[in-house]
Write a protein that holds these residues in place. Structure first.
Motif, short mmCIF file in Angstrom:
data_model
loop_
_atom_site.label_atom_id
_atom_site.label_comp_id
_atom_site.label_asym_id
_atom_site.label_seq_id
_atom_site.Cartn_x
_atom_site.Cartn_y
_atom_site.Cartn_z
N PHE A 198 -0.15 -0.42 5.36
CA PHE A 198 0.18 -1.84 5.32
C PHE A 198 1.53 -2.09 5.95
N ARG A 199 1.70 -3.29 6.46
CA ARG A 199 2.96 -3.72 7.06
C ARG A 199 3.84 -4.36 5.99
N LYS A 200 5.11 -3.98 5.99
CA LYS A 200 6.10 -4.60 5.09
C LYS A 200 6.66 -5.85 5.77
N PRO A 201 7.22 -6.78 5.03
CA PRO A 201 7.79 -7.99 5.64
C PRO A 201 8.86 -7.68 6.68
N SER A 202 9.55 -6.55 6.53
CA SER A 202 10.60 -6.16 7.49
C SER A 202 10.02 -5.63 8.80
N GLY A 203 8.71 -5.38 8.84
CA GLY A 203 8.07 -4.86 10.04
C GLY A 203 7.72 -3.39 9.95
N GLY A 204 8.29 -2.68 8.98
CA GLY A 204 7.95 -1.27 8.78
C GLY A 204 6.56 -1.13 8.19
N THR A 205 6.10 0.10 8.07
CA THR A 205 4.78 0.34 7.50
C THR A 205 4.87 1.35 6.36
N VAL A 206 3.89 1.29 5.43
CA VAL A 206 3.83 2.21 4.30
C VAL A 206 2.38 2.56 4.02
N ASN A 207 2.16 3.78 3.50
CA ASN A 207 0.85 4.19 3.01
C ASN A 207 0.69 3.63 1.61
N VAL A 208 -0.45 2.99 1.34
CA VAL A 208 -0.68 2.28 0.10
C VAL A 208 -2.02 2.73 -0.51
N THR A 209 -2.03 2.96 -1.82
CA THR A 209 -3.30 3.27 -2.48
C THR A 209 -3.83 2.10 -3.29
N ARG A 210 -2.97 1.13 -3.64
CA ARG A 210 -3.46 -0.08 -4.30
C ARG A 210 -2.47 -1.22 -4.11
N THR A 211 -3.01 -2.43 -4.16
CA THR A 211 -2.21 -3.65 -4.06
C THR A 211 -2.64 -4.60 -5.16
N ASP A 212 -1.76 -5.51 -5.52
CA ASP A 212 -2.09 -6.52 -6.53
C ASP A 212 -1.10 -7.67 -6.43
N ASP A 213 -1.56 -8.87 -6.76
CA ASP A 213 -0.67 -10.03 -6.80
C ASP A 213 0.31 -9.93 -7.96
N ASP A 214 -0.09 -9.23 -9.02
CA ASP A 214 0.69 -9.13 -10.25
C ASP A 214 1.53 -7.86 -10.27
N LEU A 215 2.83 -8.00 -10.32
CA LEU A 215 3.73 -6.84 -10.33
C LEU A 215 3.50 -5.96 -11.55
N GLN A 216 3.06 -6.53 -12.66
CA GLN A 216 2.87 -5.77 -13.89
C GLN A 216 1.48 -5.17 -14.03
N SER A 217 0.65 -5.25 -12.99
CA SER A 217 -0.73 -4.76 -13.09
C SER A 217 -0.75 -3.27 -13.38
N LYS A 218 -1.77 -2.86 -14.11
CA LYS A 218 -1.96 -1.44 -14.44
C LYS A 218 -2.90 -0.84 -13.41
N GLY A 219 -2.50 0.27 -12.83
CA GLY A 219 -3.31 0.92 -11.82
C GLY A 219 -3.95 2.18 -12.33
N SER A 220 -3.85 3.23 -11.55
CA SER A 220 -4.44 4.50 -11.91
C SER A 220 -3.76 5.06 -13.16
N ASN A 221 -4.39 6.02 -13.76
CA ASN A 221 -3.83 6.66 -14.94
C ASN A 221 -2.87 7.79 -14.58
N TYR A 222 -2.61 7.95 -13.31
CA TYR A 222 -1.74 9.03 -12.87
C TYR A 222 -0.28 8.65 -13.03
N ASN A 223 0.54 9.63 -13.31
CA ASN A 223 1.97 9.39 -13.49
C ASN A 223 2.72 9.29 -12.17
N ASP A 224 2.05 9.59 -11.07
CA ASP A 224 2.75 9.59 -9.78
C ASP A 224 2.64 8.26 -9.04
N ASP A 225 2.19 7.20 -9.72
CA ASP A 225 2.08 5.88 -9.12
C ASP A 225 3.50 5.36 -8.82
N ILE A 226 3.82 5.14 -7.54
CA ILE A 226 5.16 4.72 -7.13
C ILE A 226 5.09 3.32 -6.55
#
Length: 74
Positions: free
Chosen positions: A21-49
């Protein structure tokens, strides 16, 4: 341009793949999940960054769709 929140998990990427995905600054990042809600719960893994905001898919933010990179054994 509307942004959403993005996270990356190495364990999820190994199992299911990741997208670029593209960041607003123009850079790019590898992403495994996205959400509108910052507090959303994702995978059960502890390595979610939390990666910060990225441009929504609908606004052209997804550069490479989710794909799994082949491992050494296939």
């Amino acid at each position: 341009m509307i942004t959403i929140h993005a996270w990356f998990s190495a364990q999820t990427a190994l199992r299911s793949g990741s997208a670029v995905f593209r960041k607003p600054s123009g850079g790019t990042v590898n992403v495994t999940r996205t959400d509108d809600d910052l507090q959303s719960k994702g995978s059960n893994y502890n390595d979610d960054i939390y990666l910060g905001p990225v441009v929504r898919r609908e606004d052209g933010g997804c550069i490479v769709e989710t794909r799994r990179v082949p491992s050494i054994t296939g």
